[in-house]
Design an enzyme around this catalytic site. Sequence first.
Site, mmCIF file in Angstrom:
data_model
loop_
_atom_site.group_PDB
_atom_site.id
_atom_site.type_symbol
_atom_site.label_atom_id
_atom_site.label_comp_id
_atom_site.label_asym_id
_atom_site.label_seq_id
_atom_site.Cartn_x
_atom_site.Cartn_y
_atom_site.Cartn_z
ATOM 1 N N LYS A 1 108.046 31.830 -28.540
ATOM 2 C CA LYS A 1 109.490 31.828 -28.262
ATOM 3 C C LYS A 1 109.852 32.704 -27.066
ATOM 4 C CE LYS A 1 111.237 29.743 -32.371
ATOM 5 N NZ LYS A 1 111.779 29.859 -33.706
ATOM 6 N N ARG B 1 104.939 29.899 -39.080
ATOM 7 C CA ARG B 1 105.078 28.617 -38.352
ATOM 8 C C ARG B 1 104.563 28.828 -36.932
ATOM 9 N NH1 ARG B 1 108.675 26.008 -35.003
ATOM 10 N NH2 ARG B 1 109.028 23.815 -35.464
HETATM 11 N N1 HH2 Z 1 111.835 27.050 -34.744
HETATM 12 C C1 HH2 Z 1 111.898 25.881 -34.088
HETATM 13 C C2 HH2 Z 1 112.066 24.687 -34.794
HETATM 14 N N2 HH2 Z 1 112.123 24.672 -36.129
HETATM 15 N N3 HH2 Z 1 112.108 25.829 -38.190
HETATM 16 C C3 HH2 Z 1 112.044 26.984 -38.874
HETATM 17 N N4 HH2 Z 1 112.114 26.991 -40.216
HETATM 18 N N5 HH2 Z 1 111.920 28.198 -38.225
HETATM 19 C C4 HH2 Z 1 111.836 28.273 -36.872
HETATM 20 O O1 HH2 Z 1 111.739 29.405 -36.329
HETATM 21 C C5 HH2 Z 1 111.917 27.065 -36.110
HETATM 22 C C6 HH2 Z 1 112.048 25.833 -36.818
HETATM 23 C C7 HH2 Z 1 111.798 25.868 -32.600
HETATM 24 O O2 HH2 Z 1 110.454 25.722 -32.171
HETATM 25 P P1 HH2 Z 1 109.775 24.327 -31.732
HETATM 26 O O3 HH2 Z 1 109.758 23.360 -32.850
HETATM 27 O O4 HH2 Z 1 108.450 24.597 -31.142
HETATM 28 O O5 HH2 Z 1 110.675 23.824 -30.537
HETATM 29 P P2 HH2 Z 1 111.777 22.703 -30.421
HETATM 30 O O6 HH2 Z 1 112.890 23.037 -31.352
HETATM 31 O O7 HH2 Z 1 112.180 22.766 -28.958
HETATM 32 O O8 HH2 Z 1 111.133 21.407 -30.803
#
Ligand code: HH2
Length: 281
Positions: A225, A260
């Site tokens: 992040k 995660r």
């Molecule tokens: N962070 C992201 C997405 N989903 N869900 C939970 N429970 N906790 C988190 O910290 C979280 C999440 C963001 O990361 P990522 O999926 O890699 O990116 P994007 O939202 O751009 O797909």
Amino acid sequence: MTRILPDRAPICGLSLDRPRIMGILNATPDSFSDGGTVTDMAARVRQLVEEGAEIIDIGGESTRPGAETVPVEAEWSRVAPAIEAAAATGVVVSIDTRKAEVARRALAAGARLFNDVSALTYDPESIAVARDYAEAGGAVCLMHALGDPKTMQQDPQYEDVLREVYAYLEDRVKTAAEAGIPPEQIIVDPGIGFGKRLEHNLALMGGLGTFHDIGCPILMGASRKRFIGTLTGEEVAANRVHGSVAAAIIGANLNVQILRVHDVKATVQALSVWAAVHGLS
Ligand code: HH2
């Protein structure tokens, strides 16, 4: 080294006596760190499982700051092949969505964890779908976000971020429990990076242990992040592996039950050293 652990029931059949790895599978063209890079879903699923992911979190709508929402059919067509491939391996399948209809279809396709970054506030039907997950032996993850992804990083303000996020999650757990979802099947997540500045993310990471008092397992998603980029100067999200692994170990030390992560292999390696020190082999 003896650890005194919060006593938690298994989630989706996984005991929580050690941190469990949730590997991220973004079936999106625009996720902040790996958007558009995954083309063969089955191959990516196999890789994540081989590297040690015990849960695979599949998302078809980016929630990065500024992201636009995606219609149900488009989101479903992105995630469906990945869910099918993951369910066939027997790994726990998590659907990362704010939409009840996507979560409903995912449950029918084998998902058992409903990961909702809006903590069931985005879609009025989501609470009923979350209950269906619980009845199927699954679980729901309730995450804190200040505002929605489109605007959340514009000017987030808190008087006491730890207290406010705690109060919000406690309240969302209460609402979900009143709607018939047993608290043992609810996971809470402070939502690193969701409407938070650097100092807010650091306060939440340092205070992760506080969230155990809510009485539910904790999930932490710090992987790759922005705050890691801010701290290290690393602009390329995919190069933030070392900082992400450090964050995962901080979570493990504070007894976070689910981590995660994008970089499963690196995290598993670090955790195996951590686990040996804590007498877990
Ligand atoms: N962070 C992201 C997405 N989903 N869900 C939970 N429970 N906790 C988190 O910290 C979280 C999440 C963001 O990361 P990522 O999926 O890699 O990116 P994007 O939202 O751009 O797909």
